[in-house]
Write a protein that holds these residues in place. Structure first.
Motif, PDB file in Angstrom:
ATOM      1  N   THR A 207       0.844  -1.210   0.000  1.00  0.00           N
ATOM      2  CA  THR A 207       0.000   0.000   0.000  1.00  0.00           C
ATOM      3  C   THR A 207       0.872   1.250   0.000  1.00  0.00           C
ATOM      4  O   THR A 207       0.624   2.198  -0.745  1.00  0.00           O
ATOM      5  CB  THR A 207      -0.918   0.003   1.248  1.00  0.00           C
ATOM      6  N   ASP A 211       0.957   4.001  -3.048  1.00  0.00           N
ATOM      7  CA  ASP A 211       0.579   5.399  -2.798  1.00  0.00           C
ATOM      8  C   ASP A 211       1.545   6.377  -3.464  1.00  0.00           C
ATOM      9  O   ASP A 211       1.213   7.540  -3.677  1.00  0.00           O
ATOM     10  CB  ASP A 211       0.489   5.672  -1.289  1.00  0.00           C
ATOM     11  N   ASP A 214       0.919   8.751  -6.716  1.00  0.00           N
ATOM     12  CA  ASP A 214       0.478  10.138  -6.656  1.00  0.00           C
ATOM     13  C   ASP A 214       1.398  11.091  -7.401  1.00  0.00           C
ATOM     14  O   ASP A 214       0.974  11.901  -8.202  1.00  0.00           O
ATOM     15  CB  ASP A 214       0.462  10.569  -5.177  1.00  0.00           C
ATOM     16  N   ALA A 228      -8.938  13.204 -10.068  1.00  0.00           N
ATOM     17  CA  ALA A 228      -8.739  12.712  -8.695  1.00  0.00           C
ATOM     18  C   ALA A 228      -9.188  11.246  -8.600  1.00  0.00           C
ATOM     19  O   ALA A 228      -8.528  10.418  -7.966  1.00  0.00           O
ATOM     20  CB  ALA A 228      -9.527  13.580  -7.717  1.00  0.00           C
ATOM     21  N   TYR A 229     -10.314  10.932  -9.262  1.00  0.00           N
ATOM     22  CA  TYR A 229     -10.817   9.562  -9.249  1.00  0.00           C
ATOM     23  C   TYR A 229      -9.807   8.625  -9.917  1.00  0.00           C
ATOM     24  O   TYR A 229      -9.510   7.538  -9.408  1.00  0.00           O
ATOM     25  CB  TYR A 229     -12.168   9.507  -9.980  1.00  0.00           C
ATOM     26  N   HIS A 232      -6.784   8.011  -7.735  1.00  0.00           N
ATOM     27  CA  HIS A 232      -7.149   7.078  -6.665  1.00  0.00           C
ATOM     28  C   HIS A 232      -7.232   5.650  -7.227  1.00  0.00           C
ATOM     29  O   HIS A 232      -6.691   4.706  -6.653  1.00  0.00           O
ATOM     30  CB  HIS A 232      -8.487   7.515  -6.051  1.00  0.00           C
ATOM     31  N   LEU A 233      -7.887   5.542  -8.395  1.00  0.00           N
ATOM     32  CA  LEU A 233      -8.058   4.226  -9.022  1.00  0.00           C
ATOM     33  C   LEU A 233      -6.691   3.588  -9.336  1.00  0.00           C
ATOM     34  O   LEU A 233      -6.480   2.388  -9.119  1.00  0.00           O
ATOM     35  CB  LEU A 233      -8.873   4.382 -10.316  1.00  0.00           C
ATOM     36  N   ARG A 235      -3.885   3.993  -7.794  1.00  0.00           N
ATOM     37  CA  ARG A 235      -3.253   3.487  -6.561  1.00  0.00           C
ATOM     38  C   ARG A 235      -3.929   2.194  -6.102  1.00  0.00           C
ATOM     39  O   ARG A 235      -3.274   1.216  -5.754  1.00  0.00           O
ATOM     40  CB  ARG A 235      -3.338   4.543  -5.446  1.00  0.00           C
ATOM     41  N   VAL A 236      -5.259   2.198  -6.142  1.00  0.00           N
ATOM     42  CA  VAL A 236      -6.014   1.022  -5.675  1.00  0.00           C
ATOM     43  C   VAL A 236      -5.719  -0.190  -6.564  1.00  0.00           C
ATOM     44  O   VAL A 236      -5.441  -1.292  -6.072  1.00  0.00           O
ATOM     45  CB  VAL A 236      -7.538   1.328  -5.653  1.00  0.00           C
TER      46      VAL A 236
END
Ligand SMILES: Cc1cc2nc3c(=O)[nH]c(=O)nc-3n(C[C@H](O)[C@H](O)[C@H](O)COP(=O)(O)OP(=O)(O)OC[C@H]3O[C@@H](n4cnc5c(N)ncnc54)[C@H](O)[C@@H]3O)c2cc1C
Length: 248
Positions: A207, A211, A214, A228-229, A232-233, A235-236
């Motif tokens: 994790t 991260d 970014d 932003a989505y 985030h996606l 990274r996930v």
């Protein structure tokens, strides 16, 4: 075929290279596989040598379109097409593959990191043919995964993450990660790769490394979703792909 289907091109002459049998072979070398350009995605999925020595390509092929598309679409066509959202180009980049091209001046071997130069743009000259893709055989300790996300079954890839990690005991010793549709070409997640090497094989370490996307990626808004989505996606999906590779 994709461009014809969308009426984006109207060629006056169309040359079908699908019948050039030399370009459909999978050749096993001591440390590499050379996969002919006209090898279809269906063949990547089922060829025993590809499954054994370059399983990332088989995994990715499973995510391409539907069975009809996989029976027609080829590895060489996908790589030459260089759609930033294409799944196989990201896998070839993660594998550190080499693109073999031939033209009137002879053969050239182009590292995948130099082959994709922009959206739908490659280092291929207009008079050159992509004849094959050479990838290293997967060695001991490596595991792979491809994580793909689309908004619905009919939509193109919103984001894809191709992962190869190597572990010795409880420690990552190597990591290759490439993203599809996270820039104008497939891109390597170098910061994540560097952070993983030497890290403990724990979800927490994965994790933390994911991260770092970014600061390294430049996802651009598309398909009605925000930047932003997408960040985030990315990274996930990267975390999910590395964790899934560990249980491969
Ligand atoms: C409905 C549909 C859904 C799809 N879904 C996905 C998906 O989910 N993921 C994905 O990654 N892809 C997807 N694709 C793309 C598809 O899988 C093919 O990889 C792609 O269309 C290339 O097809 P092709 O191999 O027939 O190459 P072509 O369409 O024949 O060629 C593509 C381009 O590359 C050039 N080219 C082809 N072969 C060579 C060569 N040997 N040397 C030099 N230039 C060459 C052609 O001139 C052309 O410009 C989809 C396509 C369709 C139609």
């Amino acid at each position: 075929m994709r461009m014809l289907q969308r009426r984006l091109v109207r060629p006056t002459l169309l040359v079908d290279v699908g019948c050039l049998s030399r370009m459909r072979e999978v050749v096993e070398e001591p440390d590499h596989l050379v996969i002919g350009a006209t090898t279809t995605q269906h063949e990547l999925l089922h060829d025993a040598r590809v499954r054994a020595h370059a399983p990332l390509l088989s995994l990715v092929a499973r995510h391409v379109g539907d069975p009809a598309v996989r029976h027609r679409g080829t590895l060489g066509g996908s790589v030459a097409h260089a759609d930033p959202a294409g799944d196989p180009p990201a896998a070839v980049l993660a594998l550190d593959g080499e693109i073999i091209v031939e033209g009137p001046r002879g053969e050239r071997v182009i590292p995948s990191a130099e082959f994709f130069v922009g959206p739908f743009r490659t280092a291929l000259e207009p008079d050159e043919l992509l004849v094959g893709v050479r990838v290293p055989k997967m060695g001991e300790g490596w595991t792979v995964h491809y994580e793909k996300f689309r908004l619905s079954a009919q939509k193109p890839t919103l984001l894809g993450v191709a992962v190869m990690v190597r572990r010795v005991g409880d420690c990552f010793t190597d990591a290759h990660i490439a993203l599809a549709n996270s820039g104008s070409t497939p891109v390597r997640a170098t910061a994540v790769e560097v952070a993983l090497v030497g890290a403990d094989v724990t979800e927490e370490a994965v994790t933390k490394a994911a991260d770092l996307l970014d600061g390294t990626m430049e996802p651009f808004a598309r398909q009605g979703v925000s930047q932003a989505y997408l960040a985030h996606l990315a990274r996930v999906l990267t975390r999910r792909a590395v964790v899934a590779a560990l249980s491969w």
